[in-house]
Scaffold this motif. Structure first.
Motif, mmCIF file in Angstrom:
data_model
loop_
_atom_site.group_PDB
_atom_site.id
_atom_site.type_symbol
_atom_site.label_atom_id
_atom_site.label_comp_id
_atom_site.label_asym_id
_atom_site.label_seq_id
_atom_site.Cartn_x
_atom_site.Cartn_y
_atom_site.Cartn_z
ATOM 1 N N UNK A 71 0.957 -0.556 0.262
ATOM 2 C CA UNK A 71 -0.303 0.239 -0.363
ATOM 3 C C UNK A 71 1.120 1.349 0.126
ATOM 4 N N UNK A 72 2.112 1.285 0.040
ATOM 5 C CA UNK A 72 2.888 2.388 -0.189
ATOM 6 C C UNK A 72 3.224 3.106 -1.689
ATOM 7 N N UNK A 73 2.959 3.992 -1.909
ATOM 8 C CA UNK A 73 3.689 4.965 -3.132
ATOM 9 C C UNK A 73 5.356 4.977 -3.245
ATOM 10 N N UNK A 74 5.337 4.757 -4.317
ATOM 11 C CA UNK A 74 6.837 4.999 -3.548
ATOM 12 C C UNK A 74 7.388 4.613 -4.932
ATOM 13 N N UNK A 75 9.016 5.826 -4.664
ATOM 14 C CA UNK A 75 9.828 6.589 -5.630
ATOM 15 C C UNK A 75 11.113 6.361 -5.524
ATOM 16 N N UNK A 76 11.931 5.928 -6.622
ATOM 17 C CA UNK A 76 13.390 5.471 -6.297
ATOM 18 C C UNK A 76 14.351 7.038 -6.662
ATOM 19 N N UNK A 77 15.511 6.791 -6.436
ATOM 20 C CA UNK A 77 16.524 7.602 -6.735
ATOM 21 C C UNK A 77 17.741 7.090 -6.951
ATOM 22 N N UNK A 78 19.028 7.589 -6.998
ATOM 23 C CA UNK A 78 20.020 6.525 -7.396
ATOM 24 C C UNK A 78 21.117 7.163 -6.436
ATOM 25 N N UNK A 79 22.119 5.840 -6.149
ATOM 26 C CA UNK A 79 23.102 6.593 -5.064
ATOM 27 C C UNK A 79 24.120 5.916 -6.006
ATOM 28 N N UNK A 80 25.584 6.127 -6.276
ATOM 29 C CA UNK A 80 27.004 5.914 -6.973
ATOM 30 C C UNK A 80 27.677 5.395 -6.170
ATOM 31 N N UNK A 86 24.808 -2.571 -8.296
ATOM 32 C CA UNK A 86 23.994 -2.069 -9.011
ATOM 33 C C UNK A 86 22.559 -2.752 -9.480
ATOM 34 N N UNK A 87 21.727 -1.643 -9.487
ATOM 35 C CA UNK A 87 20.819 -1.696 -9.332
ATOM 36 C C UNK A 87 19.702 -3.341 -8.113
ATOM 37 N N UNK A 88 20.276 -2.742 -6.524
ATOM 38 C CA UNK A 88 19.946 -3.400 -5.251
ATOM 39 C C UNK A 88 19.230 -2.388 -4.527
ATOM 40 N N UNK A 89 19.043 -2.468 -4.179
ATOM 41 C CA UNK A 89 18.002 -1.448 -2.898
ATOM 42 C C UNK A 89 19.474 -0.608 -1.543
ATOM 43 N N UNK A 90 19.647 0.294 -2.305
ATOM 44 C CA UNK A 90 21.031 0.891 -0.831
ATOM 45 C C UNK A 90 20.311 0.891 0.365
ATOM 46 N N UNK A 91 19.287 1.772 0.070
ATOM 47 C CA UNK A 91 19.054 2.148 1.799
ATOM 48 C C UNK A 91 17.158 3.159 1.094
ATOM 49 N N UNK A 92 16.531 2.861 2.355
ATOM 50 C CA UNK A 92 15.480 3.294 1.921
ATOM 51 C C UNK A 92 14.544 4.091 3.252
ATOM 52 N N UNK A 93 13.515 5.429 2.429
ATOM 53 C CA UNK A 93 13.821 6.509 3.438
ATOM 54 C C UNK A 93 11.734 6.018 3.508
#
Length: 116
Positions: A71-80, A86-93
């Motif tokens: 039920x969450x609304x999800x957005x993404x951003x990159x962390x170099x 690559x393409x793994x979730x590094x952290x969540x907010x």
């Protein structure tokens, strides 16, 4: 120098906001055995809440699907970074384990290869 100073200022502002908006929850605390919330507690005033799942290290597509299903609304951003594939979730907010409102927007910071 100005570009570096601007980036540093932006990072500092983001850190201050993250700490200031983090709330006073006690994640990872041992259960006390009290199942009742006091009258007028924040949990009652905030409405329905759930615990932010731990999707760190998951492929981004799987994490987005799991969070949207919850039920969450999800957005993404990159962390170099070189710390994770690559393409793994590094952290969540917000961070895993935090109490969040149903339907709240969560942001996944996704590992990407560093610039050369």
């Amino acid at each position: 120098m100005t570009g570096a100073r601007t980036r540093w200022s932006a990072l500092l502002c983001a850190a201050v906001l993250a700490v200031g908006c983090g709330g006073g929850g006690t994640t990872g605390a041992e259960p006390t055995g009290d199942d009742e919330e006091p009258a007028g507690s924040q949990a009652e005033e905030a409405g329905d809440q759930q615990t932010m799942p731990d999707v760190v290290g998951m492929p981004v597509d799987d994490a987005v699907a799991q969070l949207e299903e919850a039920g969450f609304t999800v957005s993404t951003g990159l962390v170099r970074t070189t710390e994770m594939e690559p393409d793994l979730v590094y952290r969540t907010e917000p961070a895993p384990g935090r109490q969040v409102q149903d339907g709240q927007r969560v942001t996944l910071r996704v590992a990407a290869e560093p610039r050369e």
